[in-house]
Design a protein around this motif. Structure first.
Motif, PDB file in Angstrom:
ATOM      1  N   MET A  97      33.292 -23.686  13.579  1.00 51.00           N
ATOM      2  CA  MET A  97      31.849 -23.550  13.653  1.00 51.00           C
ATOM      3  C   MET A  97      31.227 -24.226  12.436  1.00 51.00           C
ATOM      4  SD  MET A  97      31.496 -19.596  14.994  1.00 51.00           S
ATOM      5  CE  MET A  97      29.701 -19.666  15.039  1.00 51.00           C
ATOM      6  N   GLY A  98      29.910 -24.397  12.454  1.00 54.20           N
ATOM      7  CA  GLY A  98      29.216 -25.030  11.343  1.00 54.20           C
ATOM      8  C   GLY A  98      29.043 -24.087  10.174  1.00 54.20           C
ATOM      9  N   TYR A  99      30.152 -23.542   9.716  1.00 49.35           N
ATOM     10  CA  TYR A  99      30.190 -22.579   8.620  1.00 49.35           C
ATOM     11  C   TYR A  99      30.982 -23.177   7.459  1.00 49.35           C
ATOM     12  CZ  TYR A  99      28.327 -18.494  11.156  1.00 49.35           C
ATOM     13  OH  TYR A  99      27.521 -17.603  11.817  1.00 49.35           O
ATOM     14  N   THR A 100      31.059 -22.442   6.361  1.00 51.53           N
ATOM     15  CA  THR A 100      31.749 -22.936   5.160  1.00 51.53           C
ATOM     16  C   THR A 100      33.181 -22.446   5.034  1.00 51.53           C
ATOM     17  OG1 THR A 100      30.883 -21.062   3.879  1.00 51.53           O
ATOM     18  CG2 THR A 100      29.593 -23.102   3.864  1.00 51.53           C
ATOM     19  N   GLU A 101      33.647 -21.587   5.936  1.00 51.15           N
ATOM     20  CA  GLU A 101      34.981 -20.998   5.767  1.00 51.15           C
ATOM     21  C   GLU A 101      36.093 -22.046   5.734  1.00 51.15           C
ATOM     22  OE1 GLU A 101      32.771 -17.441   5.983  1.00 51.15           O
ATOM     23  OE2 GLU A 101      32.583 -19.305   7.114  1.00 51.15           O
ATOM     24  N   SER A 102      36.028 -23.052   6.604  1.00 50.38           N
ATOM     25  CA  SER A 102      37.088 -24.060   6.621  1.00 50.38           C
ATOM     26  C   SER A 102      37.077 -24.893   5.349  1.00 50.38           C
ATOM     27  CB  SER A 102      36.935 -24.956   7.848  1.00 50.38           C
ATOM     28  OG  SER A 102      37.258 -24.263   9.024  1.00 50.38           O
ATOM     29  N   LEU A 103      35.905 -25.316   4.920  1.00 45.28           N
ATOM     30  CA  LEU A 103      35.807 -26.098   3.692  1.00 45.28           C
ATOM     31  C   LEU A 103      36.289 -25.287   2.500  1.00 45.28           C
ATOM     32  CD1 LEU A 103      34.839 -28.792   2.440  1.00 45.28           C
ATOM     33  CD2 LEU A 103      32.601 -27.707   2.108  1.00 45.28           C
TER      34      LEU A 103
END
Length: 394
Positions: free
Chosen positions: A169-175
């Protein structure tokens, strides 16, 4: 100190595992080939979840792109990319965008300026690419500590996290997980400049970036007990600078020293020692009526994470992993903020899954298959339920 050998890093040992050396940092192709099974497993898990979501969404006449790219927190990041940050604290609760750290929306704005498509599409593409970098980093840590099989299993377990759909999703968790994983890998390898840079970037990505900084700083300072290293000392001092820079900038923007913490209070995010967490757990598991499924998943995820952290301590995991996992858990459990996103807040804590990955690596093939199948299907269902049924936000 030799200019070619990495500094010594104090670390524990995971019983019953081996410690292969990491692939050479100057030979990315062999490293990528070694990580290929883990990356393939990661993609298989995530595409399974995406397909399950697509089928369920189609039956409900929903499109999946808006849910993944533009809903809930994604809108906050896109708003920052479009219009920048607020200039005042304001009086409305849950409304000030200064609570969101800047690196991801700045990347969205910068990349969108030189690529076709909307900023929402750019943000989603960045999250997908970051998730692959994160999966590779998760594998690299597991491989270094316990071998290739455990590294692959650790990556698949992280992909099959109950709210793993957030990774795409367009969230920051992966980054954030990508920065955290590669920073921890750099610490384990004694590469202090890389570790410091990763910690600074993690600190500019999420509030829990302070957990990455703590892992670098504590480990670097402990290494000085056995041998002095100017690089380790510099990394210890530099690691928190990203987090501190944004917190300080918010304070300067609002004209008050506690500006960032005032913003967090406007989001009901105050440290209460875990009182609200306990109240939620008592309410959920003490009520006569059937509790909401998603909140049960969140609660079980937190409780299992605590147990796994205890296993990690018993296994004598390396210091940076214990510090990162412990500080992350402490922040999530002792916060008085909203309850339902807490499983998502723990998503970057992949070292907590290492005891389970190590156990599965030694278990029978049948048990591994059954466990991973259940985890993948459960993650697919939970992710779709989170977006399509749960009435609030992921």
């Amino acid at each position: 100190m030799s200019s070619t050998a990495p500094d010594t890093v104090p670390s524990g040992h995971i019983p019953g595992t081996r410690r292969p050396g990491p692939p050479s940092a100057t030979a990315p192709r062999p490293a990528l080939r070694r990580a290929a099974p883990a990356l393939a497993g990661y993609l298989a898990v995530r595409f399974t979840g995406l397909a399950f979501l697509a089928v369920w969404a189609h039956r409900r006449h929903h499109g999946i792109w808006p849910m993944l790219a533009t809903q809930w927190d994604s809108r906050w990041y896109l708003g920052i990319a479009d219009h920048g940050y607020a200039h005042a604290l304001g009086v409305a609760y849950d409304h000030n965008n200064l609570a969101f750290f800047p690196l991801y929306p700045l990347l969205v704005k910068a990349v969108a300026a030189v690529t076709p498509g909307t900023r929402a599409s750019t943000g989603l593409a960045l999250a997908w690419l970051a998730s692959l970098a994160a999966a590779w980093g998760v594998f690299a840590v597991g491989d270094r500590l316990a071998g290739r099989r455990t590294g692959v299993l650790l990556t698949v377990l992280w992909a099959a996290y109950p709210v793993g759909l957030v990774q795409w999703m367009g969230y920051t968790e992966s980054l954030f997980t990508a920065f955290a994983a590669w920073t921890l890998y750099a610490v384990l390898a004694g590469r202090w400049w890389w570790a410091a840079a990763g910690a600074v970037l993690a600190g500019l990505t999420r509030p829990t970036g302070i957990a990455v900084a703590a892992a670098v700083t504590v480990t670097a300072l402990l290494s000085l007990r056995t041998r002095f290293s100017a690089r380790a000392l510099a990394a210890a001092l530099a690691a928190p600078l990203g987090w501190c820079a944004y917190v300080g900038w918010v304070g300067a923007r609002l004209g008050r020293w506690d500006g960032y913490f005032a913003v967090q209070r406007m989001w009901h995010n105050e440290v209460d020692g875990g009182a609200q967490t306990v109240r939620w757990l008592r309410q959920l598991f003490g009520q006569v009526s059937r509790p909401e499924l998603f909140l049960v998943v969140v609660s079980v995820t937190m409780l299992v994470s605590v147990v796994l952290f205890g296993c990690a301590v018993a296994d004598r995991q390396p210091v940076p992993l214990l510090v990162f996992g412990g500080v992350l858990l402490l922040i999530v459990l002792t916060s008085g903020g909203v309850y339902f996103p807490r499983a998502r807040f723990l998503l970057p804590g992949f070292p907590l899954l290492l005891p389970l990955a190590g156990y599965l690596a030694r278990a029978s093939r049948r048990l591994r298959v059954l466990t991973l199948t259940a985890a993948v299907l459960g993650s697919a269902y939970c992710g779709a339920y989170m977006l399509l049924v749960w009435p609030s936000a992921p």
